[in-house]
Motif scaffolding. Structure first.
Motif, short mmCIF file in Angstrom:
data_model
loop_
_atom_site.label_atom_id
_atom_site.label_comp_id
_atom_site.label_asym_id
_atom_site.label_seq_id
_atom_site.Cartn_x
_atom_site.Cartn_y
_atom_site.Cartn_z
N ALA A 126 8.88 -0.90 -19.80
CA ALA A 126 9.49 -0.03 -18.83
C ALA A 126 10.91 0.31 -19.23
CB ALA A 126 9.49 -0.71 -17.46
N THR A 127 11.24 1.58 -19.12
CA THR A 127 12.58 2.11 -19.36
C THR A 127 13.16 1.70 -20.70
OG1 THR A 127 13.73 0.27 -18.31
CG2 THR A 127 13.03 2.06 -16.88
N HIS A 167 15.01 -10.06 -17.99
CA HIS A 167 15.10 -10.66 -16.66
C HIS A 167 16.31 -11.56 -16.50
CE1 HIS A 167 10.83 -9.96 -14.86
NE2 HIS A 167 11.27 -8.91 -15.54
N ASP A 227 12.90 -11.46 -12.34
CA ASP A 227 13.80 -10.43 -11.81
C ASP A 227 13.45 -10.15 -10.34
OD1 ASP A 227 14.96 -7.86 -11.16
OD2 ASP A 227 15.26 -7.53 -13.30
N ASN A 234 14.10 -7.63 -8.64
CA ASN A 234 13.75 -6.22 -8.46
C ASN A 234 12.40 -5.90 -9.08
OD1 ASN A 234 14.08 -3.49 -7.79
ND2 ASN A 234 14.98 -3.03 -9.78
N GLU A 235 12.18 -6.35 -10.33
CA GLU A 235 10.94 -6.04 -11.06
C GLU A 235 9.78 -6.94 -10.66
OE1 GLU A 235 10.57 -3.53 -12.98
OE2 GLU A 235 12.66 -2.89 -13.16
N GLN A 252 6.10 -9.90 -14.33
CA GLN A 252 5.61 -8.96 -15.32
C GLN A 252 4.77 -9.71 -16.35
OE1 GLN A 252 9.68 -6.81 -15.70
NE2 GLN A 252 8.18 -5.20 -15.98
N THR A 264 1.40 -3.17 -13.20
CA THR A 264 1.91 -1.82 -12.96
C THR A 264 1.93 -1.49 -11.47
OG1 THR A 264 1.49 0.53 -13.41
CG2 THR A 264 -0.42 -0.90 -13.27
N ARG A 319 1.45 -3.57 -6.33
CA ARG A 319 1.42 -3.87 -7.76
C ARG A 319 0.06 -4.43 -8.15
NH1 ARG A 319 6.36 -6.71 -10.29
NH2 ARG A 319 6.07 -5.12 -11.86
#
Length: 635
Positions: free
Chosen positions: A19-20, A79, A166, A168-169, A172, A480, A509
């Motif tokens: 991501a990003t 993270h 994280d 926020n995330e 993962q 995702t 998610r």
């Protein structure tokens, strides 16, 4: 967690959407922004050694086994592992609080430039808690899947881990993979929810994810902001309370596990060791269980985070050892060291890393072959997951076929060769290994086995002599947001993937598990996943062959005769391009006249070109092969 399979062929590999364009580490903000408040009273007592003490060797006997904690920090990419490590180093007084404390444990130039951790780094922290002095051995590990071998090696020297997530995330893919590495090693896991200071942070949602996916009660999670230093002292307290001390015996003969090593031009090989039994000190005669060679210990010490010599190292402690090893092949990762004339049962060591991406590496100038050979030997000492086989090419000369754990691993290795050893190399297009089950008795006799592994495309046996080909397959996990599920499933199907599982880890998610052919994902899958494209058609042989022919056509100089460029699989031609010949206008001097004269001149020219095609030699410039073979992005 993530397993590579293919007819009994196994390996570890994790898949994570990038991501990003995230890097592996968060760079902490300005140190002046830290909000620890007034300095706690324990700051003075945490710094166990004054500047005068730094000049003298440390006495490690003051730390009994019950006061030792060995732990790693593991997490997904970006993270905040290294930011947390910086704060722990500051809180324990290991380093001073300054604005420059960013990625303190990331010492390689490539780590600084890319903002990622490539090598696991060790630091011994001295911490005073409730009147007792503790030795906390911290190992900061990489977060990218390509360096998971570094993580698994580091965990062998630990009894617990900090699992950083994280806020926020959330969880993962590599969070899942690293958790199961720690779970399989039966380590204590302390979940740490980081970045609670972010505007969109949702620590309660992440707590629920951790409880659902890892079955860890939400009340065991520690919420922190490593960047601001918020609640980081609770992490130190949890390390002491929740991670058990190592189970070792100091009265037994020495048993030390070599879990990492580096090469110093002046002192030789420096080995990082974890002591499971006994004591080691300067002057001891030690033996390598692998080579049976005898060495005299020149220096022992701890990393604090730089090298600090000690009088001795005791069982349960982690440190470094220098014993006059001059040859890089003498320090084997996973080796057991013991005292001379006191043999012990060797420690289990590590499973060998299974490389999944292969590439040819050649010196730009063949006169640099020996220098490059020395550089590769020294670098593979520091990165034992790389496999090396000698190879040669008619176009590029003598070189090596190197095996890597992934594409980023390959890029970082190449960058380290250039930066640390000033080596200029040609790196060819990456490939994956295949297996072939032979049907030809002649080939079986030649290879001395029926099933062979092929790492070089030039060695691919003819289809008529093979019963079947096997390709490596990856069990990959993708996490995702649910709005992208449809497009990602289309992408996976276009890459010949087979869906194995689908699970909602919270309200929005999804965790998908797919079985992928490794060749379909090794080069550009992350980028395709990032852009959510639909991928390519399933049969790529024709398009790849045509692209190679077109590239070679653009690079080859034209001749006086036509040159045919063909791509083939076995005896079947799948693509062709033609380099047109230079053509002299032999009719330029003909002004009118009989047509038969013109035809005679054209026929003579055609015969001459036909003869040239039989006897003509094509001298291919070396840079042509470099342009065609070296790694480049797909068009």
């Amino acid at each position: 967690m993530l397993t590579l399979m293919g007819r009994g062929w196994g390996c570890a590999r994790a898949l994570a959407p990038r991501a990003t364009g995230a890097s592996l580490l968060v760079v902490p903000g300005p140190r002046s922004a830290l909000t620890f408040g007034a300095a706690p009273e324990s700051w003075a007592t945490d710094r166990l050694y004054s500047s005068a003490d730094l000049k003298e060797k440390l006495d490690m006997s003051r730390f009994p086994v019950e006061n030792i904690r060995n732990f790693s920090i593991i997490a997904h990419v970006d993270h905040g592992k290294s930011t947390l490590a910086d704060r722990l180093l500051e809180l324990t007084g290991t380093i001073d609080k300054t604005k420059n404390n960013k990625q303190v444990l990331d010492k390689l130039q490539v780590e600084r430039e890319r903002g990622i951790t490539v090598k696991a780094q060790t630091a011994s922290l001295f911490h005073n808690c409730e009147g007792r002095q503790y030795l906390l051995n911290l190992i900061d590990t990489p977060g990218h899947v390509d360096f998971s071998y570094e993580v698994s090696r580091s965990l062998s020297a630990c009894q617990g881990v900090l699992l950083v997530v994280d806020a926020n995330e959330g969880i993962q893919a590599q969070t899942v993979a690293n958790f199961f590495l720690a779970f399989e090693a039966q380590l204590s896991v302390i979940p740490v929810i980081n970045k609670i200071d972010l505007k969109n942070a949702d620590p309660e949602r992440v707590e629920n994810q951790i409880e659902k996916v890892f079955d860890i009660p939400s009340d065991e999670c520690i919420k922190i902001s490593a960047k601001l230093g918020t609640n980081v002292e609770s992490v130190l307290q949890a390390i002491i309370e929740r991670i058990p001390p190592p189970k070792v015996h100091r009265k037994n003969p020495l048993r030390a596990l070599v879990f990492d090593s580096t090469f110093d031009h002046y002192r030789g090989v420096i080995t990082n060791v974890a002591l499971f039994d006994g004591v080691v000190s300067k002057g001891d005669k030690i033996v390598s269980a692998h080579t049976q060679k005898i060495y005299e210990v020149n220096e022992v010490g701890v990393l604090n985070p730089n090298e600090r010599p000690t009088h001795k190292l005791y069982a349960g402690q982690v440190g470094y050892l220098i014993a006059g090893m001059k040859d890089v092949t003498e320090a084997q990762i996973g080796d057991t060291l013991h005292l001379h004339k006191q043999p012990v049962e060797p420690l289990p060591g590590f499973k060998s890393a299974k490389p999944m991406v292969f590439a040819g590496i050649y010196p730009v100038d063949q006169s640099e072959y020996n220098n490059l050979k020395s550089a590769i030997e020294k670098l593979t000492l520091n990165d034992s997951s790389v496999t090396v086989h000698r190879d040669s090419s008619l176009a590029l000369g003598a070189g090596w076929r190197l095996g890597f754990l992934g594409l980023l691993h390959m890029e970082v290795f190449n960058q380290r060769l250039e930066q640390e050893y000033n080596a200029s190399v040609i790196l060819t297009t990456p490939t994956v290994p295949y297996k072939a089950v032979l049907s030809s008795s002649k080939l079986i006799k030649e290879y001395r086995e029926k099933e062979i592994t092929i790492i070089n495309p030039a060695q691919f046996p003819d289809k008529s002599k093979v019963t079947e080909y096997l390709e490596p397959v990856v069990l990959g996990t993708i996490i995702t947001p649910d709005e992208y599920t449809g497009k990602i499933m289309m992408l996976c199907q276009a890459r010949r993937a087979v869906q194995k599982n689908m699970m909602f880890i919270d309200q929005n998610r999804v965790m998908l598990k797919y079985l992928f052919p490794l060749n379909e994902i090794v080069v550009d899958f992350y980028d395709s996943l990032k852009s959510l494209s639909s991928g390519y058609a399933r049969d790529k042989a024709h398009s790849i062959g045509k692209a190679m022919c077109e590239r070679l056509k653009d690079c080859l100089p034209r001749q006086l005769f036509e040159i045919a460029i063909q791509a083939s699989i076995g005896s079947k031609i799948i693509a062709r391009e033609t380099v047109k010949a230079y053509r002299k206008n032999v009719l330029a001097k003909c002004y009118g006249g009989d047509i038969t004269r013109k035809m005679k001149l054209l026929k003579r020219q055609a015969e001459g070109k036909k003869k040239l095609r039989k006897i003509g030699n094509i001298e291919v410039p070396k840079d042509t092969f470099i342009k065609v073979l070296k790694t480049q992005s797909s068009k």
